[in-house]
Motif scaffolding. Sequence first.
Motif, PDB file in Angstrom:
ATOM      1  N   ARG A   1       0.585  -1.175  -0.054  1.00 53.33           N
ATOM      2  CA  ARG A   1       0.056   0.025   0.278  1.00 53.33           C
ATOM      3  C   ARG A   1       0.126   1.086   0.076  1.00 53.33           C
TER       4      ARG A   1
ATOM      5  N   LYS B   1       3.709   1.098  -1.061  1.00 57.13           N
ATOM      6  CA  LYS B   1       4.937   1.499  -2.653  1.00 57.13           C
ATOM      7  C   LYS B   1       6.337   1.455  -1.878  1.00 57.13           C
TER       8      LYS B   1
ATOM      9  N   ASP C   1       6.216  -2.994  -4.333  1.00 61.24           N
ATOM     10  CA  ASP C   1       5.909  -3.633  -5.701  1.00 61.24           C
ATOM     11  C   ASP C   1       4.795  -4.457  -5.423  1.00 61.24           C
TER      12      ASP C   1
ATOM     13  N   THR D   1      -1.215  -5.316  -6.383  1.00 62.98           N
ATOM     14  CA  THR D   1       0.090  -4.753  -6.637  1.00 62.98           C
ATOM     15  C   THR D   1       0.019  -2.959  -6.226  1.00 62.98           C
ATOM     16  N   SER D   2       1.146  -2.239  -5.986  1.00 59.06           N
ATOM     17  CA  SER D   2       1.215  -0.923  -5.542  1.00 59.06           C
ATOM     18  C   SER D   2      -0.047  -0.095  -6.004  1.00 59.06           C
ATOM     19  N   SER D   3       0.072  -0.930  -7.057  1.00 59.31           N
ATOM     20  CA  SER D   3      -0.558   0.153  -7.895  1.00 59.31           C
ATOM     21  C   SER D   3      -2.591   0.458  -7.669  1.00 59.31           C
TER      22      SER D   3
ATOM     23  N   THR E   1      -4.133  -0.013  -4.309  1.00 61.10           N
ATOM     24  CA  THR E   1      -4.060   0.689  -2.763  1.00 61.10           C
ATOM     25  C   THR E   1      -5.579   0.262  -2.043  1.00 61.10           C
TER      26      THR E   1
END
Length: 322
Positions: A263, A265, A268, A307-309, A311
Amino acid sequence: MKLRSALAISLATLTAASLTACNRDSADGGGSGGDKITIGLAVANLQADFFNQIKQSVSAEAAAKGVTVVVSDAGGDSSRQVSQIQDFITKQVDAIIYIPAGATAAGVPVKAAERANIPVINIDRNAADAPGKTFIATDSVAAAKELGDWVVKQTKGKGTVGIIQGQIGTTPQIDRQKGFQQALQAAPGLKVVAQQPTDAWSQEEGFANAQDMIQAHPDISVFWGQADALALGAAQAVANANLSPKPLVVGFDGDKAGLQAVRDKKIDATMVQQTQLMGRMAVANAIDLVGGKSVPATQLQKANLLTSSDTAKAEEYIAKHP
């Protein structure tokens, strides 16, 4: 030599305990003294959030179903765990949910419990020479391949990879290694230049291993920690080295610290295992086995790529783990 001697002593005692327990009256509900079921939960190491999540799930599900749970924590010590399961057998629990503390002597408690007519449900780790009545785990080969495919896509199939391995010989380490390698086979331009094992899957080991790799390969472009704690250690080493461009760092497990790191970042991506589901399944299987029902020998569950994208998904998993 000390570990081998301790395991030998524990094995001898465990065998004696299992023979004594074989004489129990199976009609009385085992160690509960009546119809109420008692389950022994042998956990590898409660300091690890992954195992603690399973323990919480087992305890909650057992309470909802009127089942008693007795918990032991091996603290990562195989010989201690053999002694703890010996105690479960002496107490004549009705079933044992077992997360082996390591590959060494993992089959010993299963064989002893079987001699005492106590069914064993293995979670996360299995012993090839002595599997439990059922094995509940993540499909780590498929999950690690999915993670590897994502890494290949992000890097366009080019670069260098450092792998921080878990405890060699354990089921998760073997399967995660296999799945990730399957993904890398499709990307010959993405080469593994370093890999080092760990004993405890810890963040400290991940940090030390990543530091070694950075010194040998300062242009490394991907770190894969075979557990989130290892990935967190790698992320810390990357930050300290102030590498540019910043390497991709990925983990596996989806424990709370890993979810928060994705979350924020710092990591990754990770594969989120369904720990709460596996705990509930283990209790249901224990009840079925005590009741004389059959269960599947292997029950593999899907893990979810985070993935970090994403959230919002990370926040969802932090609030309620799958």
